[in-house]
Enzyme design. Structure first.
Site, PDB file in Angstrom:
ATOM      1  N   LYS A  10      29.462  14.121  53.428  1.00  0.00           N
ATOM      2  CA  LYS A  10      30.877  14.045  53.062  1.00  0.00           C
ATOM      3  C   LYS A  10      31.228  14.980  51.900  1.00  0.00           C
ATOM      4  O   LYS A  10      32.380  15.382  51.765  1.00  0.00           O
ATOM      5  CB  LYS A  10      31.256  12.607  52.737  1.00  0.00           C
ATOM      6  CG  LYS A  10      31.165  11.708  53.970  1.00  0.00           C
ATOM      7  CD  LYS A  10      31.772  10.349  53.765  1.00  0.00           C
ATOM      8  CE  LYS A  10      31.880   9.580  55.063  1.00  0.00           C
ATOM      9  NZ  LYS A  10      30.614   8.978  55.508  1.00  0.00           N
TER      10      LYS A  10
HETATM   11  C1  LIG Z   1      30.385   8.707  56.861  1.00  0.00           C
HETATM   12  C2  LIG Z   1      28.999   8.818  57.369  1.00  0.00           C
HETATM   13  C3  LIG Z   1      28.716   8.870  58.753  1.00  0.00           C
HETATM   14  C4  LIG Z   1      29.787   8.744  59.812  1.00  0.00           C
HETATM   15  O1  LIG Z   1      30.666   9.816  59.838  1.00  0.00           O
HETATM   16  P1  LIG Z   1      32.051   9.727  60.642  1.00  0.00           P
HETATM   17  O2  LIG Z   1      32.734  11.002  60.356  1.00  0.00           O
HETATM   18  O3  LIG Z   1      32.764   8.526  60.071  1.00  0.00           O
HETATM   19  O4  LIG Z   1      31.710   9.527  62.077  1.00  0.00           O
HETATM   20  C5  LIG Z   1      27.392   9.046  59.145  1.00  0.00           C
HETATM   21  N1  LIG Z   1      26.396   9.113  58.239  1.00  0.00           N
HETATM   22  C6  LIG Z   1      26.629   9.065  56.911  1.00  0.00           C
HETATM   23  C7  LIG Z   1      25.483   9.138  55.977  1.00  0.00           C
HETATM   24  C8  LIG Z   1      27.924   8.917  56.427  1.00  0.00           C
HETATM   25  O5  LIG Z   1      28.148   8.866  55.101  1.00  0.00           O
END
Ligand SMILES: *Cc1c(COP(=O)(O)O)cnc(C)c1O
Length: 459
Positions: A111
């Site tokens: 993210k």
């Molecule tokens: C947020 C997150 C996901 C999922 O991502 P999306 O975009 O919500 O599908 C998967 N793995 C980790 C470690 C995350 O922080």
């Protein structure tokens, strides 16, 4: 580029508006009215580019009316200078597939890649607009830390992060709560992640409150996050030597944001064969993609908490495509999901989905087993989310260049790693200090008026 809402595509907006709003007033999600597409010779040019240069090329057409190419260039260089890898991401071979490590940013989850950019977009916007914004966001762990790191210390913007009290890992919490910047406010809600999410949604829906505090959102439906994530699919494609074989990506999925970014890459010309939507026991997307059954159940707590989601918000963008980009039909489907908690996907639409998407689901033991096997065979530790992406390929049996998105660093989930392989994973040295710092957060009851009051006193 003009943008429209999935629930009303007769009114056009510019990037600046949709970036600050996040969600359309009609409750829909924003999408570009038309897309800028790349051809074979563009892809060959892309192959020569470093990550930042490629990011500038891909992102600019989406935001051209928000800032100049020079400003974007400066902002991208600044955003990615805080990563521990020069080219932001890293591709590693493990057995018959590769993993694309996306966790080399400041808070050790993918993210960061989008959020660092968003933080600097806000900065740019606020320097030019002379207003003050309050970002409010709910987190099950990773979003909050990434958002705080991107916003901390910036002028004219505060960030309020709601996390479920005692339900995120201590490392995840410490990455959010040990900072000293006075524009960051951590709030532990006495409830679960859904409660936090519902409080934020209710505050957005309260137009008096949200316009009073100039509320803005950075959750995964924000289009700016999607375009930032689209870049690493292109970059990864450039790194693949044998590009004759089909390229497949397995994506650990919660809100359908990351995998939608890959689908966007495909729509604008990247020749990806299939996406594997990899889920944990919260398997609504698995049921939808394999059986056409999108039907909301209760959220289960798992060792991959960032995927403990039942309503995959970004799925609406795919629903819009399935309904031939008809806004009224999309609005109707969304209304049904809200009222009845389900959407039955007919055979024709399921076939359309399966042209691009397959899906696998891993239960808790399967996740632990993947972590264990990969460690024993290759001496590599995968975090539980990435392990789901890895294991997902074993269940769909597809040939080609198979790439797993590794979405978090294993040290964020020490309990799961210890359970799987009895090993303590150390924090990277740049981050280890959070273990000794004083934490700062307030505990607030799960009540809309209390949280509104709490925020109002601090804006
Ligand atoms: C947020 C997150 C996901 C999922 O991502 P999306 O975009 O919500 O599908 C998967 N793995 C980790 C470690 C995350 O922080």
């Amino acid at each position: 580029m003009d943008y429209v809402s999935t629930r009303n595509n007769s009114e056009s907006l510019k990037f600046k508006d949709i970036f600050i709003k996040g969600l359309a007033d009609d409750g829909g999600l924003f999408l570009p009215k038309s897309l800028h597409k790349y051809n074979q010779s563009d892809l060959l040019e892309f192959k020569k580019l470093e990550y930042n240069e490629l990011a500038k090329k891909i992102i600019y057409p989406f935001i051209g009316d928000f800032m100049s190419e020079n400003d974007l260039s400066r902002i991208i260089d600044k955003s990615y200078s805080v990563f521990r890898k020069k080219n932001v991401v890293n591709l590693v071979e493990i057995g018959d597939r590769s993993i694309l490590e996306l966790f080399h940013g400041p808070t050790l989850a993918f993210k960061d890649i989008a959020m660092q950019l968003l933080g600097n977009f806000y900065d740019y916007y606020l320097n030019n607009e002379n207003e003050k914004i309050n970002i409010v966001v709910a987190t099950s762990g990773d979003t909050g830390a990434a958002a705080i790191d991107a916003i901390k210390g910036k002028k004219n913007v505060n960030i309020f992060v709601l996390h479920p009290n005692n339900r995120i890992s201590p490392i995840q919490r410490r990455l959010m709560t040990t900072g000293k910047d006075n524009n960051v406010f951590n709030i532990a809600i006495e409830g679960n992640f859904d409660d936090c999410q519902n409080l934020v949604k209710a505050m957005f829906a309260d137009k008096t409150f949200s316009s009073d505090i100039k509320m803005s959102g950075v959750n995964s439906i924000n289009w700016a996050r999607i375009i930032a994530q689209c870049v690493y699919y292109f970059y990864c494609f450039s790194l693949i030597e044998d590009n004759k074989a089909p390229v497949n990506f397995s994506v650990p999925t919660g809100n359908f944001g990351d995998v939608y970014a890959g689908y966007l890459a495909k729509k604008i010309g990247l020749p990806i064969n299939k996406f594997i939507v990899a889920t944990n026991q919260n398997d609504i997307l698995y049921r939808a993609i394999t059986k056409g059954d999108y039907h909301v159940e209760d959220v289960l707590e798992t060792i991959s908490p960032s995927m403990d989601i039942q309503i995959a918000s970004n799925f609406e963008r795919l629903i819009y495509d399935l309904n031939d980009q008809n806004d009224l039909r999309t609005a109707d489907v969304m209304k049904n999901i809200k009222e009845k908690g389900k959407y039955e996907i007919n055979k024709e639409n399921l076939d359309k989905i399966n042209l691009n998407f397959l899906s696998s689901r891993l239960d808790e033991n399967e996740v632990l087993n993947v972590i264990k096997t990969i460690y024993q065979k290759f001496d590599i530790v995968l975090d539980p989310h990435s392990a789901i992406g890895y294991g997902a390929f074993d269940k769909v049996n597809i040939k080609g260049n198979n790439i797993v998105l590794a979405t978090a660093h294993p040290c964020k989930f020490p309990e799961a790693i210890e359970k799987a392989i009895n090993l303590k994973v150390e924090l990277p040295k740049e981050i280890a200090f959070v273990l000794n710092e004083k934490e700062n957060y307030d505990i607030v009851e799960n009540n809309l008026n209390s949280i509104k009051q709490h925020i109002k006193e601090r804006v």
